[in-house]
Design a protein around this motif. Structure first.
Motif, short mmCIF file in Angstrom:
data_model
loop_
_atom_site.label_atom_id
_atom_site.label_comp_id
_atom_site.label_asym_id
_atom_site.label_seq_id
_atom_site.Cartn_x
_atom_site.Cartn_y
_atom_site.Cartn_z
N ASN A 1 -14.99 32.55 41.38
CA ASN A 1 -14.12 32.23 40.25
C ASN A 1 -12.71 32.74 40.47
OD1 ASN A 1 -15.74 30.74 38.44
ND2 ASN A 1 -16.78 32.59 37.78
N HIS A 2 -12.61 33.93 41.03
CA HIS A 2 -11.31 34.53 41.29
C HIS A 2 -10.51 33.70 42.30
CE1 HIS A 2 -8.53 37.90 41.12
NE2 HIS A 2 -8.46 37.87 42.44
N VAL A 3 -11.15 33.32 43.39
CA VAL A 3 -10.48 32.51 44.42
C VAL A 3 -10.08 31.15 43.86
CG1 VAL A 3 -10.80 31.33 46.64
CG2 VAL A 3 -11.53 33.70 46.37
N LEU A 4 -10.98 30.51 43.10
CA LEU A 4 -10.66 29.21 42.51
C LEU A 4 -9.47 29.33 41.56
CD1 LEU A 4 -14.24 27.82 41.82
CD2 LEU A 4 -12.67 27.11 43.63
N ASN A 5 -9.44 30.38 40.75
CA ASN A 5 -8.32 30.58 39.83
C ASN A 5 -7.01 30.79 40.57
OD1 ASN A 5 -9.83 30.29 37.49
ND2 ASN A 5 -10.32 32.47 37.37
N ILE A 6 -7.04 31.60 41.62
CA ILE A 6 -5.82 31.84 42.41
C ILE A 6 -5.32 30.53 43.03
CG2 ILE A 6 -4.93 32.88 44.54
CD1 ILE A 6 -6.56 35.36 43.87
N CYS A 7 -6.23 29.76 43.60
CA CYS A 7 -5.84 28.51 44.25
C CYS A 7 -5.29 27.50 43.24
CB CYS A 7 -7.02 27.91 45.00
SG CYS A 7 -7.52 28.88 46.44
N LYS B 1 -3.90 28.20 40.26
CA LYS B 1 -2.61 28.69 39.77
C LYS B 1 -1.51 28.48 40.80
CE LYS B 1 -4.34 32.24 36.66
NZ LYS B 1 -4.51 33.68 36.44
N ASP B 2 -1.85 28.68 42.08
CA ASP B 2 -0.87 28.50 43.15
C ASP B 2 -0.39 27.06 43.19
OD1 ASP B 2 -0.40 27.69 46.18
OD2 ASP B 2 0.08 29.83 46.00
N GLY B 3 -1.32 26.12 43.07
CA GLY B 3 -0.97 24.72 43.01
C GLY B 3 -0.68 24.04 44.34
N SER C 1 -7.27 16.00 41.59
CA SER C 1 -7.85 14.69 41.40
C SER C 1 -7.08 13.70 42.25
CB SER C 1 -7.80 14.29 39.93
OG SER C 1 -6.47 14.13 39.51
N PRO C 2 -7.71 12.62 42.69
CA PRO C 2 -7.01 11.65 43.54
C PRO C 2 -5.76 11.09 42.88
CG PRO C 2 -9.36 11.20 43.51
CD PRO C 2 -9.11 12.28 42.49
N SER C 3 -5.74 10.98 41.56
CA SER C 3 -4.56 10.42 40.89
C SER C 3 -3.38 11.39 40.91
CB SER C 3 -4.90 10.05 39.45
OG SER C 3 -5.33 11.21 38.75
N ALA C 4 -3.67 12.70 41.14
CA ALA C 4 -2.58 13.68 41.15
C ALA C 4 -1.89 13.78 42.50
CB ALA C 4 -3.13 15.06 40.75
N ALA C 5 -2.53 13.25 43.53
CA ALA C 5 -1.95 13.33 44.88
C ALA C 5 -1.32 12.00 45.25
CB ALA C 5 -3.05 13.68 45.88
#
Length: 128
Positions: free
Chosen positions: A53-59, A61-63, A115-119
């Motif tokens: 959860n911590h790694v997913l949150n960091i990733c 937030k980093d964006g 999501s694919p629509s965001a890239a």
């Protein structure tokens, strides 16, 4: 250092306890450099569900991360189920990935963070 494991924060004073736990829990032996790195990576070195959860949150937030990848021994069904609950999907199997354990093959799991629509078109494929 804020690395948390069942005995508290990982520090130079208790890193040997983490090493002993890993030797009992995991089929792979980690070298001394791994434990040195654990002490140096800071917030990314949390354990278990909290770590993921911590790694997913960091990733998130980093964006700047599109995907997260990891390897799991093909016979480790509990680990595969664990990661799939977090949205990871098996995308590949690597033959003879592990050198000193059987089975030696590993699944590569991927979690898409965008999501694919965001890239932009063509940069990220939807993992289904």
């Amino acid at each position: 250092m804020k690395c948390i494991f069942p005995l508290g924060d990982v520090t130079p004073h208790n890193i040997k306890q983490l090493k002993r736990l890993n030797q009992v829990i995991f089929p792979v032996s980690y070298n001394d450099k791994f434990y040195k790195d654990v002490l140096e990576v800071g917030e990314l070195a949390k354990l278990g569900t909290k770590m993921l959860n911590h790694v997913l949150n960091i990733c998130e937030k980093d964006g700047t991360f599109d995907n997260i990848y990891l390897h799991v021994q093909i016979s480790n069904e509990s680990a595969i189920d664990f990661y799939q609950k977090f949205g990871f999907e098996i995308i590949e199997t690597k033959k003879n990935y592990y050198k000193r354990i059987e089975p030696a093959d590993a699944h590569v799991l991927q979690k898409s963070l965008r999501s694919p629509s965001a890239a932009p078109s063509g940069e990220l494929q939807k993992a289904e």
